[in-house]
Design a protein around this motif. Structure first.
Motif, PDB file in Angstrom:
ATOM      1  N   THR A 169       0.848  -1.207   0.000  1.00 10.79           N
ATOM      2  CA  THR A 169       0.000   0.000   0.000  1.00 10.79           C
ATOM      3  C   THR A 169       0.883   1.258   0.000  1.00 10.79           C
ATOM      4  O   THR A 169       0.384   2.360  -0.081  1.00 10.79           O
ATOM      5  CB  THR A 169      -0.949   0.031   1.218  1.00 10.79           C
ATOM      6  N   THR A 246       1.309  11.508  -2.471  1.00 10.74           N
ATOM      7  CA  THR A 246       0.468  11.903  -1.332  1.00 10.74           C
ATOM      8  C   THR A 246       1.016  13.211  -0.748  1.00 10.74           C
ATOM      9  O   THR A 246       2.215  13.339  -0.521  1.00 10.74           O
ATOM     10  CB  THR A 246       0.476  10.786  -0.267  1.00 10.74           C
ATOM     11  N   GLU A 255      -4.888  12.782  -0.779  1.00 12.32           N
ATOM     12  CA  GLU A 255      -4.580  11.397  -0.410  1.00 12.32           C
ATOM     13  C   GLU A 255      -5.319  10.453  -1.356  1.00 12.32           C
ATOM     14  O   GLU A 255      -6.248  10.862  -2.050  1.00 12.32           O
ATOM     15  CB  GLU A 255      -5.009  11.124   1.035  1.00 12.32           C
ATOM     16  N   GLU A 257      -6.926   6.290  -2.021  1.00 15.91           N
ATOM     17  CA  GLU A 257      -7.380   5.015  -1.456  1.00 15.91           C
ATOM     18  C   GLU A 257      -7.802   4.118  -2.608  1.00 15.91           C
ATOM     19  O   GLU A 257      -8.119   4.601  -3.692  1.00 15.91           O
ATOM     20  CB  GLU A 257      -8.603   5.232  -0.545  1.00 15.91           C
ATOM     21  N   ASN A 259     -10.585   0.895  -3.356  1.00 18.05           N
ATOM     22  CA  ASN A 259     -11.675   0.045  -2.873  1.00 18.05           C
ATOM     23  C   ASN A 259     -11.739  -1.212  -3.716  1.00 18.05           C
ATOM     24  O   ASN A 259     -11.671  -1.136  -4.950  1.00 18.05           O
ATOM     25  CB  ASN A 259     -13.033   0.758  -2.990  1.00 18.05           C
ATOM     26  N   ASN A 273     -11.883  -1.185   1.903  1.00 12.68           N
ATOM     27  CA  ASN A 273     -11.130   0.037   1.614  1.00 12.68           C
ATOM     28  C   ASN A 273      -9.683  -0.079   2.101  1.00 12.68           C
ATOM     29  O   ASN A 273      -9.429  -0.574   3.195  1.00 12.68           O
ATOM     30  CB  ASN A 273     -11.830   1.224   2.301  1.00 12.68           C
ATOM     31  N   PHE A 274      -8.735   0.399   1.263  1.00 10.95           N
ATOM     32  CA  PHE A 274      -7.319   0.385   1.634  1.00 10.95           C
ATOM     33  C   PHE A 274      -6.712   1.755   1.353  1.00 10.95           C
ATOM     34  O   PHE A 274      -6.643   2.169   0.195  1.00 10.95           O
ATOM     35  CB  PHE A 274      -6.555  -0.657   0.795  1.00 10.95           C
ATOM     36  N   PRO A 275      -6.278   2.487   2.397  1.00 13.45           N
ATOM     37  CA  PRO A 275      -5.567   3.756   2.159  1.00 13.45           C
ATOM     38  C   PRO A 275      -4.212   3.459   1.506  1.00 13.45           C
ATOM     39  O   PRO A 275      -3.558   2.478   1.850  1.00 13.45           O
ATOM     40  CB  PRO A 275      -5.372   4.340   3.564  1.00 13.45           C
ATOM     41  N   LYS A 277      -0.336   5.102   0.087  1.00 15.11           N
ATOM     42  CA  LYS A 277       0.606   6.229   0.175  1.00 15.11           C
ATOM     43  C   LYS A 277       1.401   6.211  -1.123  1.00 15.11           C
ATOM     44  O   LYS A 277       2.081   5.220  -1.414  1.00 15.11           O
ATOM     45  CB  LYS A 277       1.512   6.072   1.389  1.00 15.11           C
TER      46      LYS A 277
END
Length: 281
Positions: A169, A246, A255, A257, A259, A273-275, A277
């Motif tokens: 991520t 970011t 930012e 994310e 999905n 959901n995954f944030p 960077k």
């Protein structure tokens, strides 16, 4: 600090000689912040903090008043990127509520009777690559009715078990987001599986923030009732200009994310959901 230079040529084509009062180049760079409809009026203080933030604004005189011959005239230029004060050269980014844009404008001033000529073009700024290596942050995920949040009637959900992983991520913006997903079991038939890339833009100040999430792109990775136990590849390229590393500043944040969206035949929508960077290496 290294000063970058924007170079090129201004091309002027004319059937006759052109009388002019000077030709100049203006370089502008700014961050434009906008409030979504739901935020307007909520925070009075915003109206000061959403003024455009100027990063660059400089003009050079290329040609003094005079005449240009008929035909094609090429005037080369080199324009240093001088930032205003302690401002930062943010990367070019085309968003919904945050826009970071750099333009170069050429003006030819003419006498009172003739209209001034102007031409503008955008140039792209990439932020300086980060030093060192990026530490990958792989994520394993398991999605079941029990792991879902914001579910009103959990009992009415069909049983399912979806597993998978994202390779990292922490993402290099020029490399794809990869991973895989396996539908181990599902009582209801699967209709579609999609990857949705989302931008989360925050504008504001100490008095409050307006945070808005909007879709950048949606990629279908499976169509129909997929085979159980079959690894489905996850692969998404980050689109240029619509993503940037970011970014977090005092007045705004950008930012990202992703999905993972699974649609079942009875119109149950499962979202994980995954944030992310993003950075430039």
């Amino acid at each position: 600090m290294m000063r970058e230079i924007l170079s090129g040529v201004v091309v002027i084509t004319s059937k006759d000689t052109v009388q002019h009062q000077g030709i100049s180049l203006t370089m502008e760079g700014s961050v434009n912040l906008q409030l979504s409809a739901k935020s307007v009026g909520v925070f009075e203080a915003f109206y000061n903090s959403v003024k455009p933030i100027q990063i660059i604004n400089s003009t050079i005189e290329m040609v003094k008043p005079g005449k240009l011959p008929s035909g094609k005239t090429e005037i080369p230029f080199e324009f240093p990127l001088h930032v205003k004060g302690n401002k930062v050269l943010y990367e070019t980014y085309h968003g919904v509520f945050v826009n970071i844009q750099y333009t170069l404008r050429c003006d030819m001033r003419r006498s009172l009777l003739a209209k001034d000529l102007t031409k503008t073009c955008e140039f792209i700024v990439h932020s300086v690559s980060q030093k060192g290596k990026l530490t990958p942050s792989p994520v394993d995920f398991t999605i079941t009715p029990e792991t879902l949040q914001n579910v009103k009637e959990r009992a009415s959900l069909p049983k399912f078990l979806i597993r998978g992983h994202l390779s990292s991520t922490n993402c290099v913006i020029t490399q794809p987001l990869t991973g895989e997903l396996i539908v181990e079991s599902a009582e209801a038939a699967v209709k579609s599986i999609e990857l949705q890339l989302v931008r989360v833009e925050t504008c504001g100040c100490a008095e409050g923030y307006a945070r808005d999430a909007t879709e950048i792109q949606n990629i279908q990775i499976a169509d129909g009732d997929v085979c159980r136990g079959l690894p489905i590849p996850i692969y998404m390229v980050f689109p240029r200009l619509f993503t940037c590393p970011t970014l977090e500043t005092t007045n705004f944040k950008v930012e990202f994310e992703v999905n993972i969206v699974v649609l079942l035949h009875d119109d149950h929508l499962i979202t994980e959901n995954f944030p992310l960077k993003l950075c430039r290496m």
